[in-house]
Scaffold this motif. Structure first.
Motif, PDB file in Angstrom:
ATOM      1  N   TYR A 128       9.096  -7.334   4.282  1.00 29.61           N
ATOM      2  CA  TYR A 128       9.046  -6.325   3.228  1.00 29.61           C
ATOM      3  C   TYR A 128      10.073  -5.214   3.444  1.00 29.61           C
ATOM      4  O   TYR A 128      10.586  -4.635   2.488  1.00 29.61           O
ATOM      5  N   ALA A 131       1.297  -0.802  -1.565  1.00 29.02           N
ATOM      6  CA  ALA A 131      -0.088  -0.909  -1.095  1.00 29.02           C
ATOM      7  C   ALA A 131      -0.197  -1.906   0.052  1.00 29.02           C
ATOM      8  O   ALA A 131      -0.885  -1.645   1.052  1.00 29.02           O
ATOM      9  N   LYS A 132       0.510  -3.026  -0.055  1.00 25.87           N
ATOM     10  CA  LYS A 132       0.469  -4.036   1.006  1.00 25.87           C
ATOM     11  C   LYS A 132       1.087  -3.496   2.291  1.00 25.87           C
ATOM     12  O   LYS A 132       0.558  -3.707   3.384  1.00 25.87           O
ATOM     13  N   GLU A 140       7.818  -1.281  -5.847  1.00 31.10           N
ATOM     14  CA  GLU A 140       6.685  -1.864  -6.562  1.00 31.10           C
ATOM     15  C   GLU A 140       5.376  -1.355  -5.966  1.00 31.10           C
ATOM     16  O   GLU A 140       5.246  -1.196  -4.751  1.00 31.10           O
ATOM     17  N   GLU A 141       4.402  -1.111  -6.848  1.00 23.81           N
ATOM     18  CA  GLU A 141       3.109  -0.559  -6.408  1.00 23.81           C
ATOM     19  C   GLU A 141       2.366  -1.528  -5.487  1.00 23.81           C
ATOM     20  O   GLU A 141       1.792  -1.106  -4.487  1.00 23.81           O
ATOM     21  N   ASP A 142       2.371  -2.815  -5.853  1.00 25.63           N
ATOM     22  CA  ASP A 142       1.681  -3.809  -5.024  1.00 25.63           C
ATOM     23  C   ASP A 142       2.279  -3.867  -3.626  1.00 25.63           C
ATOM     24  O   ASP A 142       1.559  -3.933  -2.633  1.00 25.63           O
ATOM     25  N   TYR A 158      -4.350  -8.213   2.919  1.00 24.61           N
ATOM     26  CA  TYR A 158      -3.290  -7.350   2.389  1.00 24.61           C
ATOM     27  C   TYR A 158      -3.285  -7.301   0.860  1.00 24.61           C
ATOM     28  O   TYR A 158      -2.517  -6.558   0.273  1.00 24.61           O
ATOM     29  N   ASP A 159      -4.119  -8.106   0.231  1.00 26.13           N
ATOM     30  CA  ASP A 159      -4.152  -8.177  -1.227  1.00 26.13           C
ATOM     31  C   ASP A 159      -5.228  -7.231  -1.778  1.00 26.13           C
ATOM     32  O   ASP A 159      -6.425  -7.488  -1.626  1.00 26.13           O
ATOM     33  N   PRO A 160      -4.827  -6.128  -2.418  1.00 23.62           N
ATOM     34  CA  PRO A 160      -5.805  -5.164  -2.931  1.00 23.62           C
ATOM     35  C   PRO A 160      -6.697  -5.707  -4.056  1.00 23.62           C
ATOM     36  O   PRO A 160      -7.784  -5.188  -4.289  1.00 23.62           O
ATOM     37  N   GLU A 161      -6.265  -6.738  -4.739  1.00 20.45           N
ATOM     38  CA  GLU A 161      -7.079  -7.325  -5.803  1.00 20.45           C
ATOM     39  C   GLU A 161      -8.253  -8.123  -5.223  1.00 20.45           C
ATOM     40  O   GLU A 161      -9.345  -8.115  -5.774  1.00 20.45           O
TER      41      GLU A 161
END
Length: 198
Positions: free
Chosen positions: A172, A185-186, A180-182, A133-136
């Motif tokens: 969430y 995305a998650k 928030e963007e993060d 789930y972490d885009p980084e």
């Protein structure tokens, strides 16, 4: 010849005792030898030539042997030191080991491209499922491959992944920071995972 050397050693020791103690006379000669003798630690002169040179300076055969042993020890110490230094340099020149992230992404790539040669690795799968789930950590291009990989999950891994995704979705949904963007995305990734596994 060895008997002659032993005899001459005994005679010379008496001379040293008359002039003073042996420990007083030897360091003076040793200092001279380090600078004058070509058979030192840096030259490649044979031991016979070195002992001839030492005898030419007026040293007894016994003193020559003692000095030769010391020089040999010093050479060995120097060689060991050079080996240690070269080993340290080799370690510094080695490329850094790949991180868990890099290994997991390589695992995913090999699954998608070389499926016949691919081998299952539990640790890589676990890392991917923990960080999916972490885009980084897992960029979007890899996440698409990961979704295909997840579709083939079976048994406990599949059940656990669904349970964690549902729990995260509830968490969430109830939070206030949905802008928030993060987080957005998650949440999109969680929905994709739930769609595939449901």
């Amino acid at each position: 010849m060895a008997k002659d050397k032993r005899k001459s050693t005994g005679k010379n020791e008496g001379k040293i005792k008359q002039t003073g103690s042996k420990s007083e006379a030897a360091p003076v000669k040793k200092r001279k030898l380090d600078s004058e003798v070509p058979g030192g630690s840096d030259s490649a002169v044979s031991q016979e030539e070195a002992s001839d040179n030492l005898e030419a300076l007026g040293l007894t055969p016994e003193e020559c042997r003692v000095l030769e042993r010391k020089l040999k020890k010093e050479r060995k110490k120097e060689e060991k030191r050079l080996k240690r230094e070269s080993a340290i340099q080799e370690k510094k020149e080695e490329p850094p080991k790949p991180t868990g992230c890099e290994l997991a992404l390589q695992y995913l790539k090999s699954w998608s491209k070389k499926h016949e040669e691919w081998k299952f690795q539990k640790t890589r799968q676990t890392w991917l499922l923990l960080h999916m789930y972490d885009p980084e950590k897992i960029p979007d291009k890899y996440f698409k491959i990961l979704l295909d990989y997840i579709a083939g999950l079976q048994g406990r891994a599949r059940d656990t992944t669904v349970q964690k995704a549902e729990a995260l979705m509830k968490q969430y949904d109830s939070s206030d920071d949905t802008k928030e963007e993060d987080l957005v995305a998650k949440m999109a990734r969680i929905r994709d995972v739930l769609q595939i596994l449901s």
